[in-house]
Structure formats: C-alpha cells, structure tokens
Design a protein around this motif. Structure first.
Motif, short mmCIF file in Angstrom:
data_model
loop_
_atom_site.label_atom_id
_atom_site.label_comp_id
_atom_site.label_asym_id
_atom_site.label_seq_id
_atom_site.Cartn_x
_atom_site.Cartn_y
_atom_site.Cartn_z
N ALA A 83 33.36 33.55 41.77
CA ALA A 83 33.61 33.04 43.12
C ALA A 83 34.10 31.61 43.07
CB ALA A 83 32.32 33.13 43.94
N ALA A 84 35.27 31.34 43.69
CA ALA A 84 35.84 30.01 43.73
C ALA A 84 35.38 29.29 44.99
CB ALA A 84 37.35 30.08 43.69
N THR A 85 35.29 27.97 44.93
CA THR A 85 34.87 27.16 46.06
C THR A 85 35.85 26.02 46.25
OG1 THR A 85 33.54 25.66 44.72
CG2 THR A 85 32.46 27.68 45.47
N SER A 86 35.70 25.29 47.36
CA SER A 86 36.54 24.12 47.59
C SER A 86 36.29 23.06 46.52
CB SER A 86 36.28 23.55 48.98
OG SER A 86 34.91 23.20 49.13
N ALA A 87 35.04 22.97 46.03
CA ALA A 87 34.75 22.04 44.95
C ALA A 87 35.51 22.43 43.68
CB ALA A 87 33.25 22.01 44.68
N ASP A 88 35.61 23.74 43.43
CA ASP A 88 36.40 24.20 42.29
C ASP A 88 37.86 23.81 42.45
OD1 ASP A 88 34.12 25.37 41.29
OD2 ASP A 88 34.66 27.40 41.92
N ASP A 89 38.39 23.96 43.65
CA ASP A 89 39.77 23.57 43.91
C ASP A 89 39.98 22.10 43.62
OD1 ASP A 89 40.35 26.16 44.70
OD2 ASP A 89 40.07 25.75 46.85
N ALA A 90 38.99 21.28 43.96
CA ALA A 90 39.10 19.85 43.70
C ALA A 90 39.11 19.56 42.20
CB ALA A 90 37.94 19.11 44.37
N LEU A 91 38.30 20.29 41.43
CA LEU A 91 38.30 20.08 39.99
C LEU A 91 39.60 20.56 39.36
CD1 LEU A 91 34.62 21.02 39.07
CD2 LEU A 91 35.68 18.75 39.01
N LEU A 92 40.16 21.64 39.87
CA LEU A 92 41.46 22.08 39.37
C LEU A 92 42.55 21.06 39.70
CD1 LEU A 92 41.36 25.90 40.17
CD2 LEU A 92 41.41 24.83 37.92
N ALA A 109 39.98 27.83 32.08
CA ALA A 109 40.91 28.94 31.87
C ALA A 109 41.97 28.98 32.97
CB ALA A 109 40.15 30.25 31.81
N ALA A 110 41.54 28.77 34.20
CA ALA A 110 42.48 28.79 35.32
C ALA A 110 43.53 27.69 35.16
CB ALA A 110 41.74 28.63 36.64
N HIS A 111 43.08 26.50 34.75
CA HIS A 111 44.04 25.42 34.56
C HIS A 111 45.01 25.74 33.43
CE1 HIS A 111 45.83 21.50 34.14
NE2 HIS A 111 45.49 21.50 32.86
N ALA A 112 44.51 26.38 32.36
CA ALA A 112 45.36 26.72 31.22
C ALA A 112 46.28 27.91 31.52
CB ALA A 112 44.50 27.03 30.00
N GLY A 113 46.04 28.62 32.63
CA GLY A 113 46.83 29.80 32.95
C GLY A 113 46.51 30.98 32.07
N ILE A 114 45.25 31.06 31.61
CA ILE A 114 44.82 32.14 30.72
C ILE A 114 43.79 33.00 31.45
CG2 ILE A 114 43.61 32.68 28.58
CD1 ILE A 114 44.74 30.08 27.41
N PRO A 115 44.04 34.28 31.66
CA PRO A 115 43.05 35.15 32.31
C PRO A 115 41.78 35.24 31.48
CG PRO A 115 45.22 36.19 32.28
CD PRO A 115 45.29 35.01 31.37
N LEU A 116 40.64 34.99 32.12
CA LEU A 116 39.36 35.03 31.43
C LEU A 116 38.28 35.47 32.39
CD1 LEU A 116 37.70 34.27 28.82
CD2 LEU A 116 37.31 32.05 29.90
N ALA A 117 37.58 36.53 32.04
CA ALA A 117 36.40 36.95 32.80
C ALA A 117 35.19 36.25 32.23
CB ALA A 117 36.23 38.47 32.72
N VAL A 118 34.28 35.80 33.10
CA VAL A 118 33.06 35.16 32.64
C VAL A 118 31.87 35.91 33.19
CG1 VAL A 118 34.16 32.90 32.44
CG2 VAL A 118 33.01 33.50 34.56
N ARG A 119 30.79 35.95 32.39
CA ARG A 119 29.62 36.74 32.77
C ARG A 119 28.35 36.05 32.32
NH1 ARG A 119 30.34 42.56 30.94
NH2 ARG A 119 31.82 42.43 32.65
N GLU A 120 27.38 35.97 33.22
CA GLU A 120 26.07 35.43 32.87
C GLU A 120 25.32 36.50 32.08
OE1 GLU A 120 23.66 34.24 36.13
OE2 GLU A 120 21.98 33.62 34.86
#
Length: 316
Positions: free
Chosen positions: A6-15, A180-191
């Motif tokens: 899940a992406a958030t506005s805070a994530d957008d700011a970090l990107l 990964a998003a910044h690098a343009g590389i698809p990556l799934a993450v899982r806890e």
C-alpha cells in the motif's frame, strides 16, 4: 502473510526525494558505525552544511541548509525530527552499485532499524559477481532482504520474471518497495520469516543474514548460536527445498573461525548440501571483520571472523 504494497502520500514524498537526489547526482557510501562516529565527532563538523551531511552523515541541520524541495519532501514524508533548535532526518540515502537506497539514519539502535553498511556493498559485489549480465531468471527471492540491496542488484542484472523480498521488519519492506520503485524494478515484498509463503521452483535465492552474536538481540544483527551462524544455516536448509532444478542459493554471511582454523559453519553447510544432493562452492571474501567482537565472551574461542560467500546449486 500479506504483501506490504500500500502506497501513501508519505511514500510519494520519499520517491520525490529520491528523484531529486538522482537528478542532482547525489552520492554517499555508508561506512561502519565506528567510522561514522569518528567522522561526526570531529571538531567543527557537528552541524550539517550540505545535503550529504544531512542525508548521509545524519548530522543535525538548520533550516536553509537543504534546498526547499528536499526539506519539504522530508517534512511531507514525516521523517524530520527536532533536535533542539535544529532538525534531523530519520532516514539516510546511500548509493550501492549505481542505485539509491533509503535506510535508517545513524545511529541504528532501534529494533526496527533498516541497516545498510559495508556488508551491503560486499553483498552486492558478491551477487553481481555470481550473476552474468543479461542472464535469464524466472523467479528470484531475497530472504531477510532489508532495504533491498541484494534483490535490486540481482534484478538490475538479470531482470527476473518475478522478484520477491521477505523480511520481518515492516519498515525495511517499505524502504525496499520504495527503493525498487525508484529504480524502476518490479519487486513484491512480504512480511515473513525466511521463505514463508514463497513459491517452490525459485531459480535464484539470495540471503545476507545477520551473523554476529548480539547481546541486545537486534534482529538485523543477531545471528544466534553457532557463534552467530545459526540463522545462516537455517536459511540454507529452508532455501534448498524451494529451489528449482538447477537453481542456486547465494549466501553472503560471516563465519567465526575457531582457534586452530576450524570453520564450523562451512562444515555444517557442506553437510546440508550433501544430504540434499546439492553442489556447494564456498570461499572467504574478507578474512577478518568485526575484530572488536573477539574481546567479548561469546568469541573467547574464536581467532577471527571471516566474511564468506556460499553458493549451493540444486541438480537439474
């Protein structure tokens, strides 16, 4: 366990922060904590004067030191903290193999700190050396992947059809996803612990587990019994059944070499590979790291701690 996507506005700011740093050619190499301490304690260098001071050296800073867009991105991301009359960033950004990585600010004392340091660079070098540029990979998995250095270094070279990173640290999963998003590389993450929930038939599994005996029990540092090698061995045992025929497990870790030169971790990994019918290649990458640990009780019978690279290959 659920995917942490899940992406958030805070994530957008970090990107936005990462994009801006990329545009300006930002570069920082994270040293060991001891080196970091020595550098930031030098007279006259306690307060930040540049972007690298803020986002690399984790120095406190006054408003006006950062360009407005970077300050606003940090504020919008919620990663600014007050330090008296000054500010601090609670994140750092470092470059590894050409890629930018968000990770935790210095000092990394919190239980959920996301560590990146010299081991990360050696791990990336090990991974890059084992993967041919442009190689074809179906599934890739990175166990306990932290900020994503291993997974993204590998994926940048082989562009797998599927890439998964697992970790028990939700902050690490978030940073890995953003890196990964910044690098343009698809990556799934899982806890998840280890490869819990990962599919069978994985072509390449990576691991850079903690390998030091840590009295504080910090997840990113404590490797458990076997002088810190327990997690490395457990992850190898978990990875082998998940490998596809011809698949490989790349393990970067440390091994406590006992007085007289005995390497128990190598012995156990070799036994594990043989019992599974797999081939093993094992080499020392650095003969002597974390020498200060030899002054502590758990290492009373150890003559050095070596960094090793282990490749376990499943037969076709």
């Amino acid at each position: 366990m659920p995917d942490s996507t899940a992406a958030t506005s805070a994530d957008d700011a970090l990107l936005a922060l990462l994009r801006r740093l990329e545009e300006t050619g930002y570069d920082f190499v994270t040293p060991t904590p001891l080196t970091h301490q020595r550098v930031v304690r030098r007279p006259g260098l306690q307060e930040a004067r540049s972007v690298r001071d803020v986002l690399g050296w984790s120095r406190p800073f006054r408003e006006g030191v950062l360009p407005d867009d970077l300050f606003e991105a940090l504020a919008a991301a919620g990663v600014l903290a007050r330090d008296g009359a000054l500010w601090r960033s609670t994140v750092r950004v470092s470059r590894v193999h050409g890629l930018l990585f968000l990770h935790s600010a210095f000092p990394t004392d919190d239980e959920d700190s996301v560590f990146l340091g010299p081991d990360s660079y050696r791990f990336a070098d090990f991974v890059a050396a084992e993967i041919a540029e442009g190689a074809t990979i179906g599934r890739l998995a990175d166990i306990g992947g932290g900020a994503g250095v291993g997974a993204l270094t590998a994926a940048a070279r082989c562009r797998p059809q599927e890439a998964l990173l697992t970790d028990v640290n939700c902050r690490a999963l978030r940073f890995a996803r953003l890196n990964a998003a910044h690098a343009g590389i698809p990556l799934a993450v899982r806890e998840a612990e280890g490869l819990e929930g990962a599919p069978a038939g994985t072509d390449l599994i990576l691991a850079n587990p903690p390998y030091i005996v840590d009295p504080a029990g910090r997840t990113y540092r404590d490797g458990g019994d076997l002088h810190g090698g327990e997690i490395s061995l457990e992850w190898a045992r978990t990875a082998i059944p998940k490998l596809a025929p011809g698949g490989r497990f790349l393990l970067y870790t440390g091994s406590a070499i006992l007085m007289g030169g005995r390497d128990r971790l190598q012995e156990e990994l070799r036994r594990t590979a043989q019992e599974a019918g797999c081939a093993l290649a094992y080499r020392e990458l650095d003969p002597d790291v974390f020498g200060e640990e030899l002054d502590t009780a758990p290492y009373a019978d150890v003559e050095r701690i070596a960094v090793v690279g282990c490749v376990i290959t499943k037969p076709r």
